[in-house]
Design a protein around this motif. Structure first.
Motif, PDB file in Angstrom:
ATOM      1  N   TYR A 101      79.406  94.476 110.281  1.00 25.52           N
ATOM      2  CA  TYR A 101      78.083  94.566 109.670  1.00 25.52           C
ATOM      3  C   TYR A 101      77.014  93.919 110.547  1.00 25.52           C
ATOM      4  CZ  TYR A 101      74.070  92.897 107.099  1.00 25.52           C
ATOM      5  OH  TYR A 101      72.780  92.587 106.755  1.00 25.52           O
ATOM      6  N   TRP A 102      77.310  92.707 111.046  1.00 29.72           N
ATOM      7  CA  TRP A 102      76.290  91.976 111.804  1.00 29.72           C
ATOM      8  C   TRP A 102      75.906  92.705 113.078  1.00 29.72           C
ATOM      9  CZ3 TRP A 102      73.548  88.333 109.628  1.00 29.72           C
ATOM     10  CH2 TRP A 102      74.065  87.686 108.509  1.00 29.72           C
ATOM     11  N   VAL A 103      76.859  93.302 113.740  1.00 25.23           N
ATOM     12  CA  VAL A 103      76.557  94.016 114.980  1.00 25.23           C
ATOM     13  C   VAL A 103      75.799  95.303 114.679  1.00 25.23           C
ATOM     14  CG1 VAL A 103      77.520  95.002 117.089  1.00 25.23           C
ATOM     15  CG2 VAL A 103      78.623  93.021 116.021  1.00 25.23           C
ATOM     16  N   TYR A 145      70.369  86.467 112.134  1.00 25.66           N
ATOM     17  CA  TYR A 145      71.297  86.692 113.240  1.00 25.66           C
ATOM     18  C   TYR A 145      71.516  85.410 114.043  1.00 25.66           C
ATOM     19  CZ  TYR A 145      69.943  91.561 112.290  1.00 25.66           C
ATOM     20  OH  TYR A 145      69.665  92.758 111.695  1.00 25.66           O
ATOM     21  N   TYR A 146      70.451  84.649 114.219  1.00 31.75           N
ATOM     22  CA  TYR A 146      70.564  83.421 115.003  1.00 31.75           C
ATOM     23  C   TYR A 146      71.501  82.432 114.308  1.00 31.75           C
ATOM     24  CZ  TYR A 146      69.383  79.223 117.590  1.00 31.75           C
ATOM     25  OH  TYR A 146      69.459  78.075 118.350  1.00 31.75           O
ATOM     26  N   TYR A 147      71.306  82.239 113.016  1.00 30.89           N
ATOM     27  CA  TYR A 147      72.118  81.259 112.309  1.00 30.89           C
ATOM     28  C   TYR A 147      73.537  81.759 112.071  1.00 30.89           C
ATOM     29  CZ  TYR A 147      67.980  78.415 111.765  1.00 30.89           C
ATOM     30  OH  TYR A 147      66.882  77.638 112.028  1.00 30.89           O
ATOM     31  N   GLN A 148      73.723  83.077 111.963  1.00 27.78           N
ATOM     32  CA  GLN A 148      75.076  83.607 111.863  1.00 27.78           C
ATOM     33  C   GLN A 148      75.796  83.511 113.196  1.00 27.78           C
ATOM     34  OE1 GLN A 148      76.489  86.578 113.288  1.00 27.78           O
ATOM     35  NE2 GLN A 148      78.408  86.452 112.116  1.00 27.78           N
ATOM     36  N   GLY A 149      75.057  83.697 114.288  1.00 31.10           N
ATOM     37  CA  GLY A 149      75.631  83.579 115.620  1.00 31.10           C
ATOM     38  C   GLY A 149      75.419  84.788 116.501  1.00 31.10           C
ATOM     39  N   VAL A 150      75.438  85.989 115.923  1.00 28.47           N
ATOM     40  CA  VAL A 150      75.329  87.189 116.751  1.00 28.47           C
ATOM     41  C   VAL A 150      73.971  87.266 117.440  1.00 28.47           C
ATOM     42  CG1 VAL A 150      74.457  88.745 114.936  1.00 28.47           C
ATOM     43  CG2 VAL A 150      75.860  89.667 116.800  1.00 28.47           C
ATOM     44  N   GLY A 151      72.951  86.668 116.833  1.00 25.63           N
ATOM     45  CA  GLY A 151      71.619  86.699 117.423  1.00 25.63           C
ATOM     46  C   GLY A 151      71.498  85.862 118.672  1.00 25.63           C
ATOM     47  N   PRO A 156      74.944  93.339 125.338  1.00 28.04           N
ATOM     48  CA  PRO A 156      76.314  93.705 125.738  1.00 28.04           C
ATOM     49  C   PRO A 156      77.386  92.859 125.057  1.00 28.04           C
ATOM     50  CG  PRO A 156      74.873  93.626 127.654  1.00 28.04           C
ATOM     51  CD  PRO A 156      74.096  93.044 126.518  1.00 28.04           C
ATOM     52  N   GLU A 157      77.119  91.558 124.902  1.00 23.78           N
ATOM     53  CA  GLU A 157      78.102  90.694 124.255  1.00 23.78           C
ATOM     54  C   GLU A 157      78.178  90.980 122.749  1.00 23.78           C
ATOM     55  OE1 GLU A 157      75.792  89.464 126.481  1.00 23.78           O
ATOM     56  OE2 GLU A 157      77.304  89.439 128.081  1.00 23.78           O
ATOM     57  N   ALA A 158      77.034  91.222 122.138  1.00 23.64           N
ATOM     58  CA  ALA A 158      77.042  91.556 120.708  1.00 23.64           C
ATOM     59  C   ALA A 158      77.815  92.845 120.459  1.00 23.64           C
ATOM     60  CB  ALA A 158      75.613  91.685 120.192  1.00 23.64           C
ATOM     61  N   TYR A 159      77.546  93.867 121.268  1.00 26.35           N
ATOM     62  CA  TYR A 159      78.245  95.134 121.078  1.00 26.35           C
ATOM     63  C   TYR A 159      79.731  95.007 121.376  1.00 26.35           C
ATOM     64  CZ  TYR A 159      73.724  97.298 120.466  1.00 26.35           C
ATOM     65  OH  TYR A 159      72.479  97.617 119.995  1.00 26.35           O
ATOM     66  N   GLY A 160      80.095  94.086 122.263  1.00 30.17           N
ATOM     67  CA  GLY A 160      81.507  93.868 122.536  1.00 30.17           C
ATOM     68  C   GLY A 160      82.273  93.493 121.279  1.00 30.17           C
ATOM     69  N   ARG A 161      81.655  92.672 120.423  1.00 32.16           N
ATOM     70  CA  ARG A 161      82.291  92.304 119.157  1.00 32.16           C
ATOM     71  C   ARG A 161      82.457  93.529 118.254  1.00 32.16           C
ATOM     72  NH1 ARG A 161      82.645  86.922 117.699  1.00 32.16           N
ATOM     73  NH2 ARG A 161      82.900  87.636 115.554  1.00 32.16           N
ATOM     74  N   GLY A 162      81.378  94.289 118.103  1.00 35.41           N
ATOM     75  CA  GLY A 162      81.441  95.445 117.225  1.00 35.41           C
ATOM     76  C   GLY A 162      82.398  96.513 117.730  1.00 35.41           C
ATOM     77  N   LEU A 163      82.441  96.711 119.027  1.00 32.46           N
ATOM     78  CA  LEU A 163      83.351  97.708 119.592  1.00 32.46           C
ATOM     79  C   LEU A 163      84.801  97.279 119.427  1.00 32.46           C
ATOM     80  CD1 LEU A 163      81.330  98.647 122.796  1.00 32.46           C
ATOM     81  CD2 LEU A 163      81.641 100.049 120.743  1.00 32.46           C
ATOM     82  N   ALA A 164      85.063  95.979 119.494  1.00 31.84           N
ATOM     83  CA  ALA A 164      86.423  95.494 119.245  1.00 31.84           C
ATOM     84  C   ALA A 164      86.827  95.762 117.802  1.00 31.84           C
ATOM     85  CB  ALA A 164      86.513  94.009 119.567  1.00 31.84           C
TER      86      ALA A 164
END
Length: 237
Positions: A101-103, A145-151, A156-164
């Protein structure tokens, strides 16, 4: 009658948020009659979040709490065929979708490569929205996003999480049928809630490219879409 309150539709998808669409699909698959009302402002919702339902005088928020209530109150049997290991896997997939969801949200509100397309599409379909309101929502989401972490990640790093997350989902979803066999379960409604909000959107994020390239994910998404009686939106692969 039960009433579902969720965010508005976009690109022909009944809710442009994965959690609201998850509940919508669950209610449709379960055959529970309901009224669907769209909101932009979640401030009056339980915990200040959408979706929520009103049923028999009670307001219930959180998609999993809603599904648990509907299962008890309406005798829904969608998951009755699942064994202990399948229920454990269902929980793990649900938690993974929470990460996805976050990504997915980041790709709309945070990534400047895609934000203008999302903003213009939402304002185009819902003229009540103003550019000022959209910028305010964008700033609010940036804080989330900042406080959750993804922000704190570059795209590229954010999408890496979602793609995984999507790669794990692609390994689990079968070429035919649904996650736990020929009949859909509540987890299939959850998967649809997020896949439909990627696949049917004509915004070419890395997440969409991944889904488009995996026939089993596309088939699962379109199969649930057909089962819940939704018209085929524009914007699929």
């Amino acid at each position: 009658m039960l009433t579902l309150y969720s965010y508005p539709e976009l690109f022909g998808v009944a809710d442009n948020n994965g959690y609201g669409l998850k509940v919508y699909a669950y209610l449709k698959l379960a055959g529970v009659p309901f009224e669907h009302r769209h909101l932009f402002d979640a401030s009056g919702a339980p915990r200040g979040q959408l979706p929520y339902i009103e049923d028999d005088g009670a307001a219930i928020g959180d998609s999993e709490a809603i599904i648990a209530h509907v299962r008890r109150a309406y005798g829904v049997t969608l998951d009755d065929h699942l064994g202990p290991r399948e229920r454990t896997l269902a929980l793990l997939v649900t938690r993974m979708l929470d990460d996805l969801y976050w990504v997915m949200s980041y790709s709309r509100w945070k990534d400047e490569d895609f934000w203008p397309q999302f903003r213009d599409a939402l304002m185009g379909q819902h003229p009540v929205l103003t550019a000022e309101a959209m910028e305010k929502a964008k700033a609010f989401n940036a804080q989330r996003y900042y406080y959750q972490g993804v922000g704190r990640y570059a795209p590229p790093e954010a999408y890496g999480r979602g793609l995984a997350d999507l790669a794990a989902l692609a390994d689990l979803v079968p070429a035919e049928g649904f996650l736990f066999g020929p009949r859909p379960a509540s987890t299939d409604a959850a998967i649809y809630g997020f896949l439909a909000n990627i696949y049917f959107y004509p915004i070419a994020t890395p997440l969409k490219a991944f889904v488009d390239a995996h026939e089993n994910l596309v088939r699962h998404c379109t199969a649930i879409h057909a089962l819940i009686g939704a018209a085929a939106p524009h914007g699929g692969a």
